[in-house]
Design a protein around this motif. Structure first.
Motif, PDB file in Angstrom:
ATOM      1  N   VAL A  35      27.843  40.394  24.967  1.00 38.73           N
ATOM      2  CA  VAL A  35      29.211  40.243  25.478  1.00 38.73           C
ATOM      3  C   VAL A  35      29.738  38.898  25.010  1.00 38.73           C
ATOM      4  O   VAL A  35      29.014  37.894  25.029  1.00 38.73           O
ATOM      5  N   GLU A  36      30.973  38.895  24.587  1.00 39.34           N
ATOM      6  CA  GLU A  36      31.613  37.630  24.228  1.00 39.34           C
ATOM      7  C   GLU A  36      31.708  36.743  25.469  1.00 39.34           C
ATOM      8  O   GLU A  36      31.774  37.235  26.598  1.00 39.34           O
ATOM      9  N   MET A  37      31.715  35.427  25.249  1.00 46.78           N
ATOM     10  CA  MET A  37      31.795  34.498  26.371  1.00 46.78           C
ATOM     11  C   MET A  37      33.013  34.776  27.246  1.00 46.78           C
ATOM     12  O   MET A  37      32.953  34.618  28.474  1.00 46.78           O
ATOM     13  N   SER A  38      34.102  35.233  26.635  1.00 43.77           N
ATOM     14  CA  SER A  38      35.311  35.518  27.414  1.00 43.77           C
ATOM     15  C   SER A  38      35.140  36.722  28.340  1.00 43.77           C
ATOM     16  O   SER A  38      35.953  36.942  29.238  1.00 43.77           O
ATOM     17  N   GLY A  39      34.080  37.499  28.128  1.00 48.20           N
ATOM     18  CA  GLY A  39      33.807  38.635  29.001  1.00 48.20           C
ATOM     19  C   GLY A  39      32.682  38.372  29.987  1.00 48.20           C
ATOM     20  O   GLY A  39      32.248  39.288  30.692  1.00 48.20           O
ATOM     21  N   LEU A  40      32.225  37.128  30.060  1.00 49.53           N
ATOM     22  CA  LEU A  40      31.096  36.803  30.925  1.00 49.53           C
ATOM     23  C   LEU A  40      31.383  37.124  32.387  1.00 49.53           C
ATOM     24  O   LEU A  40      30.525  37.680  33.088  1.00 49.53           O
ATOM     25  N   GLU A  41      32.549  36.786  32.880  1.00 55.47           N
ATOM     26  CA  GLU A  41      32.850  37.038  34.295  1.00 55.47           C
ATOM     27  C   GLU A  41      32.834  38.528  34.608  1.00 55.47           C
ATOM     28  O   GLU A  41      32.374  38.932  35.682  1.00 55.47           O
ATOM     29  N   ALA A  42      33.321  39.349  33.685  1.00 60.16           N
ATOM     30  CA  ALA A  42      33.291  40.798  33.900  1.00 60.16           C
ATOM     31  C   ALA A  42      31.845  41.294  33.952  1.00 60.16           C
ATOM     32  O   ALA A  42      31.503  42.168  34.757  1.00 60.16           O
ATOM     33  N   ALA A  43      30.976  40.726  33.098  1.00 58.96           N
ATOM     34  CA  ALA A  43      29.563  41.106  33.105  1.00 58.96           C
ATOM     35  C   ALA A  43      28.899  40.654  34.405  1.00 58.96           C
ATOM     36  O   ALA A  43      28.095  41.391  34.985  1.00 58.96           O
ATOM     37  N   GLU A  44      29.225  39.453  34.856  1.00 64.01           N
ATOM     38  CA  GLU A  44      28.676  38.974  36.125  1.00 64.01           C
ATOM     39  C   GLU A  44      29.092  39.882  37.271  1.00 64.01           C
ATOM     40  O   GLU A  44      28.277  40.239  38.125  1.00 64.01           O
ATOM     41  N   TYR A  45      30.351  40.261  37.284  1.00 68.72           N
ATOM     42  CA  TYR A  45      30.845  41.101  38.376  1.00 68.72           C
ATOM     43  C   TYR A  45      30.146  42.456  38.377  1.00 68.72           C
ATOM     44  O   TYR A  45      29.816  43.000  39.436  1.00 68.72           O
ATOM     45  N   LEU A  46      29.909  43.005  37.196  1.00 66.74           N
ATOM     46  CA  LEU A  46      29.196  44.278  37.091  1.00 66.74           C
ATOM     47  C   LEU A  46      27.800  44.166  37.699  1.00 66.74           C
ATOM     48  O   LEU A  46      27.386  45.014  38.509  1.00 66.74           O
ATOM     49  N   LEU A  47      27.050  43.117  37.348  1.00 67.83           N
ATOM     50  CA  LEU A  47      25.683  42.965  37.827  1.00 67.83           C
ATOM     51  C   LEU A  47      25.645  42.649  39.319  1.00 67.83           C
ATOM     52  O   LEU A  47      24.746  43.109  40.030  1.00 67.83           O
ATOM     53  N   ILE A  48      26.616  41.891  39.788  1.00 68.80           N
ATOM     54  CA  ILE A  48      26.688  41.614  41.225  1.00 68.80           C
ATOM     55  C   ILE A  48      27.031  42.886  41.984  1.00 68.80           C
ATOM     56  O   ILE A  48      26.463  43.168  43.045  1.00 68.80           O
ATOM     57  N   ALA A  49      27.956  43.683  41.449  1.00 68.83           N
ATOM     58  CA  ALA A  49      28.312  44.957  42.087  1.00 68.83           C
ATOM     59  C   ALA A  49      27.096  45.874  42.152  1.00 68.83           C
ATOM     60  O   ALA A  49      26.843  46.522  43.174  1.00 68.83           O
ATOM     61  N   ARG A  50      26.338  45.913  41.069  1.00 64.15           N
ATOM     62  CA  ARG A  50      25.123  46.730  41.049  1.00 64.15           C
ATOM     63  C   ARG A  50      24.126  46.224  42.086  1.00 64.15           C
ATOM     64  O   ARG A  50      23.510  47.018  42.817  1.00 64.15           O
ATOM     65  N   PHE A  51      23.963  44.920  42.176  1.00 64.84           N
ATOM     66  CA  PHE A  51      23.055  44.323  43.156  1.00 64.84           C
ATOM     67  C   PHE A  51      23.452  44.724  44.575  1.00 64.84           C
ATOM     68  O   PHE A  51      22.617  45.132  45.387  1.00 64.84           O
ATOM     69  N   MET A  52      24.739  44.632  44.887  1.00 66.48           N
ATOM     70  CA  MET A  52      25.206  44.945  46.233  1.00 66.48           C
ATOM     71  C   MET A  52      25.099  46.433  46.538  1.00 66.48           C
ATOM     72  O   MET A  52      24.780  46.823  47.669  1.00 66.48           O
ATOM     73  N   MET A  53      25.354  47.279  45.541  1.00 68.00           N
ATOM     74  CA  MET A  53      25.239  48.725  45.770  1.00 68.00           C
ATOM     75  C   MET A  53      23.790  49.112  46.059  1.00 68.00           C
ATOM     76  O   MET A  53      23.526  49.955  46.925  1.00 68.00           O
ATOM     77  N   PHE A  54      22.848  48.506  45.366  1.00 64.79           N
ATOM     78  CA  PHE A  54      21.450  48.810  45.644  1.00 64.79           C
ATOM     79  C   PHE A  54      21.071  48.362  47.046  1.00 64.79           C
ATOM     80  O   PHE A  54      20.395  49.081  47.784  1.00 64.79           O
ATOM     81  N   ASN A  55      21.503  47.174  47.432  1.00 65.38           N
ATOM     82  CA  ASN A  55      21.129  46.652  48.750  1.00 65.38           C
ATOM     83  C   ASN A  55      21.773  47.425  49.891  1.00 65.38           C
ATOM     84  O   ASN A  55      21.149  47.632  50.933  1.00 65.38           O
ATOM     85  N   THR A  56      23.008  47.850  49.722  1.00 64.10           N
ATOM     86  CA  THR A  56      23.727  48.471  50.835  1.00 64.10           C
ATOM     87  C   THR A  56      23.706  50.000  50.817  1.00 64.10           C
ATOM     88  O   THR A  56      23.861  50.620  51.875  1.00 64.10           O
ATOM     89  N   VAL A  57      23.499  50.611  49.654  1.00 65.75           N
ATOM     90  CA  VAL A  57      23.578  52.072  49.552  1.00 65.75           C
ATOM     91  C   VAL A  57      22.255  52.669  49.073  1.00 65.75           C
ATOM     92  O   VAL A  57      21.591  53.397  49.808  1.00 65.75           O
ATOM     93  N   TYR A  58      21.869  52.370  47.842  1.00 67.50           N
ATOM     94  CA  TYR A  58      20.728  53.057  47.236  1.00 67.50           C
ATOM     95  C   TYR A  58      19.412  52.756  47.948  1.00 67.50           C
ATOM     96  O   TYR A  58      18.518  53.614  47.974  1.00 67.50           O
ATOM     97  N   LEU A  59      19.274  51.543  48.486  1.00 65.98           N
ATOM     98  CA  LEU A  59      18.041  51.187  49.187  1.00 65.98           C
ATOM     99  C   LEU A  59      18.282  50.975  50.676  1.00 65.98           C
ATOM    100  O   LEU A  59      17.533  50.246  51.333  1.00 65.98           O
ATOM    101  N   HIS A  60      19.308  51.606  51.213  1.00 67.50           N
ATOM    102  CA  HIS A  60      19.512  51.613  52.662  1.00 67.50           C
ATOM    103  C   HIS A  60      18.273  52.242  53.308  1.00 67.50           C
ATOM    104  O   HIS A  60      17.647  53.143  52.742  1.00 67.50           O
TER     105      HIS A  60
END
Length: 204
Positions: A35-60
């Motif tokens: 990912v280009e550096m200008s897309g870093l925040e979008a990549a971070e948000y994707l991984l954080i969203a995935r982290f939160m979905m696993f914690n709150t939904v997939y691994l409830h």
């Protein structure tokens, strides 16, 4: 796609990601995906969203308990001689029908799942000794171990001519592994009447 779909279906907001921005800032040079550096925040948000979905939904804990019960049924079928490769090749409806008719024990677990008579969460533990695990097994409860869902695959961030692994380019991404480890728990699972016995074992 699955983050956005599952977020909408479950009513949580964590799956909202800027996928258009992320895709537009991706590159692949035939060898390296990044990912280009200008897309870093979008990549971070994707991984954080995935982290939160696993914690709150997939691994409830309810999902983990239902998954454990299904595994118990499958384990029994394999121990009775059924080919695990055949089981793994089955679709959901086919697997449920197979387990319903395989044996009394597999039928027991599947009927409990279908009627939503799930086992209960009797305790959550950061760690557990082999001795305690053995004592819990002896009283007829089950232990669901922690899951690791942070992927080890590395994608790269490109800034001018430099290409950095994502965890070097972003302290947020680097900290996700630590955050996962902090939240991991063993689940002690069983029928509710076993709770006093579990508490007694954990006090020893």
């Amino acid at each position: 796609d699955y983050l956005k779909r599952d977020s909408r279906a479950t009513g949580v907001a964590y799956g909202i990601i800027d996928d258009d921005r992320l895709i537009s800032q991706m590159f692949f040079d035939g060898e390296i995906l990044g990912v280009e550096m200008s897309g870093l925040e979008a990549a971070e948000y994707l991984l954080i969203a995935r982290f939160m979905m696993f914690n709150t939904v997939y691994l409830h804990h309810t999902v983990r308990i239902a998954s454990l019960m299904l595994r118990l049924a499958i384990k029994h079928a394999v121990e009775r001689g059924e080919d695990w490769k055949k089981i793994m090749a089955m679709e959901d409806a086919q697997l449920v029908d197979f387990l319903l008719h395989f044996s009394k024990e597999t039928k027991y677990w599947i009927e409990r799942l279908r009627k939503r008579r799930l086992l209960k969460r009797l305790a959550e533990l950061r760690s557990i000794s082999s001795e305690t695990m053995e004592m819990l097994n002896e009283i007829g409860v089950y232990i669901d171990p922690p899951y690791s869902f942070i992927k080890n695959e590395v994608f790269y961030i490109k800034d001018e001519n430099a290409r950095l692994p994502c965890y070097e380019a972003s302290s947020l991404i680097k900290q996700l592994r630590c955050a996962e480890e902090e939240r991991q728990r063993y689940l002690v699972v069983g029928d509710w009447e076993k709770k006093p016995l579990v508490e007694k074992v954990l006090k020893t």
